[in-house]
Design a protein around this motif. Structure first.
Motif, PDB file in Angstrom:
ATOM      1  N   SER A   1      -6.757   3.635   4.095  1.00 27.52           N
ATOM      2  CA  SER A   1      -5.993   2.422   3.730  1.00 27.52           C
ATOM      3  C   SER A   1      -6.890   1.198   3.550  1.00 27.52           C
ATOM      4  O   SER A   1      -6.596   0.118   4.086  1.00 27.52           O
TER       5      SER A   1
ATOM      6  N   TRP B   1      -1.476   6.411   4.604  1.00 23.44           N
ATOM      7  CA  TRP B   1      -1.122   5.201   3.867  1.00 23.44           C
ATOM      8  C   TRP B   1       0.252   4.754   4.359  1.00 23.44           C
ATOM      9  O   TRP B   1       0.990   5.506   4.991  1.00 23.44           O
TER      10      TRP B   1
ATOM     11  N   HIS C   1       3.232   0.393   7.952  1.00 22.03           N
ATOM     12  CA  HIS C   1       2.250   1.371   8.420  1.00 22.03           C
ATOM     13  C   HIS C   1       2.744   2.084   9.683  1.00 22.03           C
ATOM     14  O   HIS C   1       3.579   1.568  10.419  1.00 22.03           O
TER      15      HIS C   1
ATOM     16  N   VAL D   1      -3.068  -4.948   2.001  1.00 22.43           N
ATOM     17  CA  VAL D   1      -2.358  -3.767   2.521  1.00 22.43           C
ATOM     18  C   VAL D   1      -1.229  -4.198   3.465  1.00 22.43           C
ATOM     19  O   VAL D   1      -0.849  -3.458   4.369  1.00 22.43           O
TER      20      VAL D   1
END
Ligand SMILES: Cc1cc2nc3c(=O)[nH]c(=O)nc-3n(C[C@H](O)[C@H](O)[C@H](O)COP(=O)(O)OP(=O)(O)OC[C@H]3O[C@@H](n4cnc5c(N)ncnc54)[C@H](O)[C@@H]3O)c2cc1C
Length: 759
Positions: A70, A333, A354, A587
């Protein structure tokens, strides 16, 4: 000369192949599957409808390969996928640290053409198939190559669909779904409603470059005229290109298989409209000398069909990191859904959540539940729409492709179906996967054929007893809370560290661990110390009360305090890393994951490493040395750091350390396998990123193997890979095997994650 005239309909040239495994779709999944299968001894025909391999990561689309690492933006430490995908990433980094997409194409092509067991048919699209009479199985596929005007028929006992849209699954009658499950069907709280949308759309990118003189741009008539139709248009800027513009997305409300050409035209409209805005709106004078260098011609597809296997992975499996007996791959991911309106949506381009660590994917997700000889791999695996939102990324898909490949080899060996391979030969499947480098979370594999397991001793010329991370020249303000991860078991030693207070202040230091020993999310605070610091430099010692009942990483956390500098070390060691509670919006890491409503995901903090050349360990002295690096790690069944380094590490001063493996009687050895530390924490993005290294600093670069007569029987030179092997044409007979290693970086002690010997 050929002169021909006919009133009859002509047939194109036809070629037939018969093979062990047909793989349809040469994306990263199909490519890694083909190489893995070929190496496992299968004859493979790989059909790819486009001119190069890689699918969405090829130079035609230019997505960066992502998986459980990630972008180093979540708590998944040492999570890069193993096996062929790892080999490709390492080779690409070695040759192509600047991320040139064309060079990445050559890395993949080379790997495939070097495998003699693979017949690669590029520009060859599968359009039809034959089924076996009276059996729910595929007999042959039919494909056409427009470049050589040839029709191919390929027969095989086993087929793998890694075509993205699942052409093989669809044509064969395999059960599939398209769209989103309701929250009720699997109890998934993150399941989207119809307003958000049930499908992710396609995207298309452009690359631009500065040619050093003014250049004009006249948009094509089909370019978007009114840029304000894109709610986020103000975020366009001349610096962003390629997959940083992932949110140029469209098609989530359409049929993402059959409307693809329509979607492509809309995306071209958006791309040329965006470039027209950058060049001609007057907002960006810095774009004066810039021109378009490349615009995608094939849209990257995110989602279409998902096929049903014997199990469907779901949100809870991802979030809770469910343990499966038949784990064959893993993901990491985020659950990453996008609004179906894509670029025209006024919502955030993505909605990412996440897990606290990597999650397992069971084998039952990788074959069709109703077509008996059909494997499914890539984004089409058996997962709900929500779980797919994580499993779809390419490195995860590739790891699944590798699992399919080894399973196919087992099917051939035992003449069984994909389902039977899992039901009857699971142990062998997992062992062969593990041998090939695959990481199987929460799974311990035993390898009784490995002769090192039968050795009476494995000794080393030295073993690191970590008593100090020596202070270097680098000091940094604790702008974000910083933690040193230390592998512990039992009582944690005292730590002494060095600070410089810019004024009198109190520094809070916490001792934390992860609620699951195999995770690296410091979600349990064991102790908190408040240290009064007076202005200036000082050495501080902390004694801890806590003991750790199982092997795990302790996090010594220095909480944010901008009045304090910490001293860092230049020493880097396998299985040791510092992490920071900073942010990484790319992210959706804003320091802490905290959903506003109950959508079935966890609340926790992100503590992530920095990329080299930063990312130093925090300088410290330990009251008693940490003994986490013994030779026992070489044979403990784990070949990457998890809850401990799982590596033997030599002393810093031992620059050419030697391992000696001894048996009670001579052994005939025909192959030695090594696993080196090529830094499983490094995501090695293949495009856009420019990497500062071509070889990982922890990676042993030279290996010499000597027999009991001290004769050199094998070497590996200039290694940059995780895995290495020495094969002996004629098995060597020896009671002792000596392995001499050297590293490539003066600040890193030599290490090895695993050594195995086979007769
Ligand atoms: C814009 C976008 C952003 C994304 N972001 C990321 C990201 O940052 N990182 C990441 O890892 N993933 C990302 N993804 C997801 C990822 O790219 C896909 O899920 C992934 O490519 C799936 O892999 P695959 O091998 O199943 O499919 P693909 O990569 O699409 O490969 C399938 C291959 O099969 C071929 N094929 C199709 N039909 C046929 C046929 N009839 N005959 C022969 N060959 C055929 C295709 O040409 C293609 O090469 C993104 C996707 C998109 C579209």
């Amino acid at each position: 000369m050929i002169k021909e005239e006919s009133t009859y309909k002509r047939e194109p040239k036809a070629i037939s192949y018969s093979t062990d495994l047909v793989i349809v779709g040469g994306g990263l999944t199909g490519t890694c599957a083909a190489i893995t299968a070929a190496r496992a001894g299968l004859k493979v025909v790989l059909l790819q409808d486009r001119p190069v391999l890689g699918g969405n990561c090829s130079s035609e689309v230019r997505l960066w390969i992502l998986g459980a690492t990630s972008h180093m933006g979540n708590n998944n430490r040492w999570a890069r996928e193993g096996g062929v995908i790892d080999e490709i990433m390492l080779e690409n980094l070695y040759r192509n640290p600047d991320g040139n997409p064309l060079i990445f194409d050559t890395v993949m092509l080379e790997k495939v053409v070097e495998e003699k067991n693979i017949t690669l048919l590029l520009n060859t699209a599968v359009f039809d198939l034959d089924k076996k009479d009276g059996d729910d199985a595929i007999k042959a596929v039919h494909a056409f190559c427009s470049q050589n005007s040839t029709r191919y028929t390929v027969t095989a006992p086993l087929f793998c669909d890694s075509s993205g849209d699942g052409i093989l699954g669809f044509l064969s009658g395999a059960a599939f779904r398209m769209g989103a499950e309701s929250a009720d069907e699997f109890g998934e709280k993150f399941a989207p409603d119809k307003a958000y949308g049930e499908l992710l759309g396609h995207s298309m990118y452009f690359y631009s470059k500065d040619i050093g003189r003014p250049v004009k741009f006249t948009p094509p008539s089909f370019a978007l005229k009114d840029i304000t139709e894109i709610p986020r248009y103000k975020t366009f800027n001349p610096k962003d290109f390629g997959c940083r513009l992932w949110w140029l997305e469209y098609g989530g409300r359409l049929d993402t298989v059959h409307d693809t050409e329509k979607i492509k035209w809309e995306l071209w409209k958006v791309v040329y409209g965006a470039w027209n805005y950058i060049k001609n709106s007057g907002e960006f004078p810095e774009a004066e000398n810039m021109t378009l260098e490349w615009v995608g011609t094939i849209p990257g597809k995110r989602e279409s069909r998902r096929f049903e296997g014997d199990y469907m992975l779901r949100q809870q499996d991802v979030v809770e990191q469910k343990k499966f007996a038949d784990t064959v791959a893993f993901g990491g991911w985020s659950l990453d859904l996008h609004p179906a309106d894509g670029v025209y949506s006024d919502q955030s381009g993505c909605n990412q959540w996440h897990s606290k660590g990597v999650y397992s994917i069971p084998y039952r997700c990788y074959y069709s539940k109703n077509i008996n000889n059909l494997f499914i791999a890539g984004r089409i695996i058996s997962a709900t729409h929500v779980a797919f939102a994580s499993t779809r990324v390419m490195a995860t898909s590739a790891a699944g492709g590798q699992a399919v490949a080894i399973a196919a080899a087992i099917c051939k060996k035992y003449n069984c179906s994909p389902r039977e391979a899992g039901e009857l030969h699971l142990e062998e499947l997992q062992r062969e996967l593990w041998r090939s480098g695959q990481y199987l979370p929460q799974t311990v594999v035993s390898d009784t054929e490995d002769l090192v397991q039968k050795a009476i001793s494995v000794t080393a010329s030295s073993t690191l007893q970590l008593s100090e991370l020596a202070g270097g020249a680098h000091w940094a303000v604790i702008k974000h809370s910083a933690a040193q991860m230390l592998p512990v078991s039992g009582k944690i030693p005292s730590v002494t560290f060095w600070t410089e207070a810019l004024e009198d202040t109190t520094l809070q230091v916490e001792l934390r661990k992860s609620s699951k020993a195999f995770n690296h999310t410091p979600d349990i605070t064991l102790e908190t110390k408040s240290m009064k610091l007076t202005k200036g430099k000082q050495e501080i010692k902390i004694d801890w009360e806590a003991t750790f009942e199982e092997d795990c990483y302790a996090f010594v956390c220095f909480m944010k305090n901008e009045k304090v500098k910490l001293q860092y070390s230049d020493a880097r060691i396998t299985g040791l890393v510092s992490v920071f509670n900073a942010t990484n919006p790319a992210v959706s890491n804003y320091g802490k994951q905290e959903p506003d409503e109950d959508i079935g995901v966890d609340t926790f903090e992100f503590w992530c490493p920095q990329r080299r050349p930063e990312g130093r360990n925090i300088a410290m002295k330990l009251g008693t040395p940490l003994s986490a690096f013994e030779t026992g790690n070489l044979t403990n069944g784990h070949h990457r750091p998890i809850s401990r380094p799982n590596a033997w590490v030599a002393d810093f001063t031992d620059r050419e350390p030697m391992l000696t493996i001894s048996w009670d009687e001579p052994k005939a050895i025909s192959r030695i396998d090594f696993v080196f530390d090529a830094d499983y924490d490094n995501p090695m993005e293949n495009v856009i990123y420019v990497h500062p290294e071509t070889v990982m600093p922890f990676c042993a670069s030279n290996v010499k193997v000597l027999n009991c007569n001290n004769e050199i029987v094998g070497t590996i030179s200039d290694n940059h890979q995780s895995r290495g092997a020495i094969h002996f044409e004629k098995p060597i007979n020896t009671q002792h095997l000596k392995i001499v290693l050297s590293g490539n970086s003066e600040h890193v002690p030599v290490s090895l994650l695993e050594v195995r010997c086979y007769a």
